[in-house]
Design a protein around this motif. Structure first.
Motif, PDB file in Angstrom:
ATOM      1  N   ILE A   1      54.643 -23.138  -1.064  1.00 60.73           N
ATOM      2  CA  ILE A   1      55.648 -23.554  -2.035  1.00 60.73           C
ATOM      3  C   ILE A   1      55.942 -22.378  -2.955  1.00 60.73           C
ATOM      4  CG2 ILE A   1      56.142 -25.106  -3.962  1.00 60.73           C
ATOM      5  CD1 ILE A   1      54.269 -27.133  -2.622  1.00 60.73           C
TER       6      ILE A   1
ATOM      7  N   TYR B   1      57.025 -31.468   1.750  1.00 62.00           N
ATOM      8  CA  TYR B   1      55.979 -30.461   1.872  1.00 62.00           C
ATOM      9  C   TYR B   1      54.969 -30.913   2.928  1.00 62.00           C
ATOM     10  CZ  TYR B   1      51.468 -28.300   0.767  1.00 62.00           C
ATOM     11  OH  TYR B   1      50.258 -27.677   0.862  1.00 62.00           O
TER      12      TYR B   1
ATOM     13  N   GLY C   1      61.514 -23.676  -3.199  1.00 61.39           N
ATOM     14  CA  GLY C   1      61.549 -24.199  -1.847  1.00 61.39           C
ATOM     15  C   GLY C   1      60.154 -24.366  -1.285  1.00 61.39           C
ATOM     16  N   SER C   2      60.077 -25.037  -0.140  1.00 67.56           N
ATOM     17  CA  SER C   2      58.824 -25.243   0.575  1.00 67.56           C
ATOM     18  C   SER C   2      59.042 -24.820   2.021  1.00 67.56           C
ATOM     19  CB  SER C   2      58.411 -26.713   0.508  1.00 67.56           C
ATOM     20  OG  SER C   2      57.307 -26.973   1.353  1.00 67.56           O
ATOM     21  N   CYS C   3      58.096 -24.051   2.569  1.00 72.34           N
ATOM     22  CA  CYS C   3      58.255 -23.536   3.928  1.00 72.34           C
ATOM     23  C   CYS C   3      56.886 -23.329   4.572  1.00 72.34           C
ATOM     24  CB  CYS C   3      59.042 -22.224   3.894  1.00 72.34           C
ATOM     25  SG  CYS C   3      59.391 -21.527   5.516  1.00 72.34           S
TER      26      CYS C   3
ATOM     27  N   HIS D   1      61.240 -32.260  -2.742  1.00 69.73           N
ATOM     28  CA  HIS D   1      61.031 -31.438  -1.560  1.00 69.73           C
ATOM     29  C   HIS D   1      60.036 -32.097  -0.611  1.00 69.73           C
ATOM     30  CE1 HIS D   1      62.944 -27.651  -3.059  1.00 69.73           C
ATOM     31  NE2 HIS D   1      62.711 -28.251  -4.207  1.00 69.73           N
TER      32      HIS D   1
ATOM     33  N   TYR E   1      64.736 -32.113  -8.062  1.00 71.64           N
ATOM     34  CA  TYR E   1      64.945 -32.112  -6.615  1.00 71.64           C
ATOM     35  C   TYR E   1      63.620 -32.476  -5.961  1.00 71.64           C
ATOM     36  CZ  TYR E   1      66.908 -30.864  -2.101  1.00 71.64           C
ATOM     37  OH  TYR E   1      67.376 -30.918  -0.821  1.00 71.64           O
TER      38      TYR E   1
ATOM     39  N   ARG F   1      69.196 -23.499   0.799  1.00 72.86           N
ATOM     40  CA  ARG F   1      68.566 -24.357   1.805  1.00 72.86           C
ATOM     41  C   ARG F   1      68.294 -23.519   3.047  1.00 72.86           C
ATOM     42  NH1 ARG F   1      67.317 -26.907  -2.241  1.00 72.86           N
ATOM     43  NH2 ARG F   1      68.917 -28.169  -3.266  1.00 72.86           N
TER      44      ARG F   1
ATOM     45  N   THR G   1      57.759 -32.909  -6.408  1.00 71.33           N
ATOM     46  CA  THR G   1      58.880 -32.817  -7.331  1.00 71.33           C
ATOM     47  C   THR G   1      58.468 -32.149  -8.639  1.00 71.33           C
ATOM     48  OG1 THR G   1      58.520 -34.881  -8.547  1.00 71.33           O
ATOM     49  CG2 THR G   1      59.718 -35.045  -6.461  1.00 71.33           C
TER      50      THR G   1
ATOM     51  N   VAL H   1      66.830 -36.622   1.251  1.00 72.72           N
ATOM     52  CA  VAL H   1      65.531 -35.950   1.305  1.00 72.72           C
ATOM     53  C   VAL H   1      64.972 -35.874   2.712  1.00 72.72           C
ATOM     54  CG1 VAL H   1      63.138 -36.005   0.457  1.00 72.72           C
ATOM     55  CG2 VAL H   1      64.999 -36.695  -1.054  1.00 72.72           C
TER      56      VAL H   1
ATOM     57  N   ASP I   1      58.376 -28.468   9.008  1.00 76.53           N
ATOM     58  CA  ASP I   1      58.773 -29.109   7.757  1.00 76.53           C
ATOM     59  C   ASP I   1      60.022 -29.947   8.002  1.00 76.53           C
ATOM     60  OD1 ASP I   1      56.741 -27.853   6.463  1.00 76.53           O
ATOM     61  OD2 ASP I   1      57.988 -26.298   5.552  1.00 76.53           O
ATOM     62  N   ASP I   2      60.091 -31.075   7.279  1.00 75.98           N
ATOM     63  CA  ASP I   2      61.235 -31.976   7.323  1.00 75.98           C
ATOM     64  C   ASP I   2      61.343 -32.721   8.647  1.00 75.98           C
ATOM     65  OD1 ASP I   2      63.331 -33.153   5.929  1.00 75.98           O
ATOM     66  OD2 ASP I   2      64.819 -31.940   6.968  1.00 75.98           O
TER      67      ASP I   2
END
Length: 378
Positions: free
Chosen positions: A118, A369, A112-114, A367, A365, A215, A69, A324, A57-58
């Motif tokens: 979600i 995903y 959060g997303s992981c 996120h 916010y 976070r 969102t 972001v 992620d990210d």
């Protein structure tokens, strides 16, 4: 060649390796080809392999990466998403609603997303959910107040909270602080485990934080200090040891007042804004390049509020700039009010991105995903 023939002529590990590098939509279609492929794609081994090959992620910039969102709580509760690649490359990006039942909640928030899951909370109903939009799996968590003194039910508000993954146990965990009053600081906390499918024991804590999402970086959740119970700059919670830690403010940031925390390039970042003086109004993002090494903080960028709004004093209504994602060309995607922007550090240029169907009264916010096959079955 039929699927059965492929199965006979190719070892299972080769098939897994091939499938794990295909787009997720293709993999989902293959589940309908035959029972053996359905069984193979549903195994934990394949899901983990696919997740590993698709990146973290990210960090991933492909068709499997979405921006997701929820609007401010004054709007109708709905979860919306768009393709990250489309947002960056298309002239106009249409945002689409996701099929998540809101049960008339007017205050929906993404915790959060992981790794493709979600975590969502209906703030006004104190109901928590885990959800995989790709597979449509959805799970409501057990009652947060189970085992809590009935006099404390619904008498306070959700304060500190966060969602992450414990690599050591292979377990998804959610940490929540429920604050009962402003003065004195009376709160209790609980930790949810997906493997156990239960909330842990009720723990009394002294916590002066308000509504604040943690976070997740390096196996820990991170929040700003609440400034009421101590002078620590950042508070962390280790999902493996289930213990708290603190991060002291480095000397290079001693004169800064933090607006918030984020995650960029898989690393913790802190951002700061300066609304007091119109002549010097600006926004900084600092990134922690090596987790645990105090002097490895460095400034990633500085953005002027004048570059995103001709009325920069409205920052109090719109909220600060929120980073972001860092794109492969090192441009930074950020939100300001309801809009998305990119900042190019090479030429110090800000570009507004056009979207259709986002609510106009503010994004809470945004996120990142990344689609995955992770199952909600422990």
């Amino acid at each position: 060649m039929k699927s059965e023939e492929i199965q006979r002529h190719l070892p299972e590990e080769i098939i897994i390796e091939i499938f794990s590098k295909l787009p997720l939509k293709s993999v989902l279609r293959f589940k309908c080809v035959c029972r053996s492929w359905l069984s193979l794609i549903s195994t934990e081994h394949f899901i983990v392999t696919y997740l590993r090959n698709s990146g973290k992620d990210d960090e991933t910039f492909d068709l499997s990466t979405k921006i997701i969102t929820t609007p401010s709580k004054s709007s109708r509760a709905v979860i919306k998403a768009c393709s990250l690649r489309s947002l960056i490359t298309e002239p106009v990006t249409r945002v689409f609603p996701l099929d998540f039942p809101t049960d008339n909640s007017r205050d929906l928030f993404i915790v959060g997303s992981c790794k493709g899951l979600i975590c969502i909370v209906m703030v006004d109903k104190y109901r928590f959910f885990l959800w995989n939009p790709t597979t449509s799996e959805r799970k409501e968590l057990p009652d947060f107040f189970a085992g809590v003194n009935h006099r404390n039910r619904n008498r306070g508000f959700i304060a500190r909270h966060g969602f992450g993954f414990d690599e050591s146990s292979g377990d998804y965990k959610i940490y929540v602080v429920y604050r009962l009053s402003y003065r004195p600081l009376v709160s209790f906390a609980r930790l949810y485990s997906l493997k156990a499918d239960s909330w842990g024991e009720v723990v009394s804590v002294t916590d002066g934080s308000l509504f604040d999402a943690g976070r997740f970086v390096s196996g820990k959740l991170h929040w700003r200090s609440d400034y009421e119970t101590g002078s620590d700059w950042i508070v962390s919670f280790d999902l493996k040891s289930e213990t708290f830690g603190t991060i002291e403010k480095p000397n290079c940031l001693k004169d800064y007042v933090m607006s918030g925390l984020g995650v960029l390039k898989g690393r913790l970042c802190a951002y700061f804004d300066y609304p007091e003086n119109i002549a010097t109004i600006g926004f900084d993002i600092w990134i922690w390049n090596e987790y645990g090494v105090e002097d490895s903080w460095s400034r990633l960028l500085t953005i002027s509020y004048l570059s995103v709004s001709w009325r920069p004093k409205l920052w109090a209504s719109y909220g600060p700039i929120t980073p972001v994602f860092v794109l492969p060309n090192e441009e930074v995607l950020f939100t300001y009010s309801s809009d998305f922007y990119t900042y190019n550090p090479k030429d110090n240029w800000v570009r507004k991105l056009d979207t259709v169907d986002f609510d106009l009264d503010g994004i809470r916010y945004a996120h990142v995903y990344t689609e995955s096959l992770v199952s909600l079955v422990p």
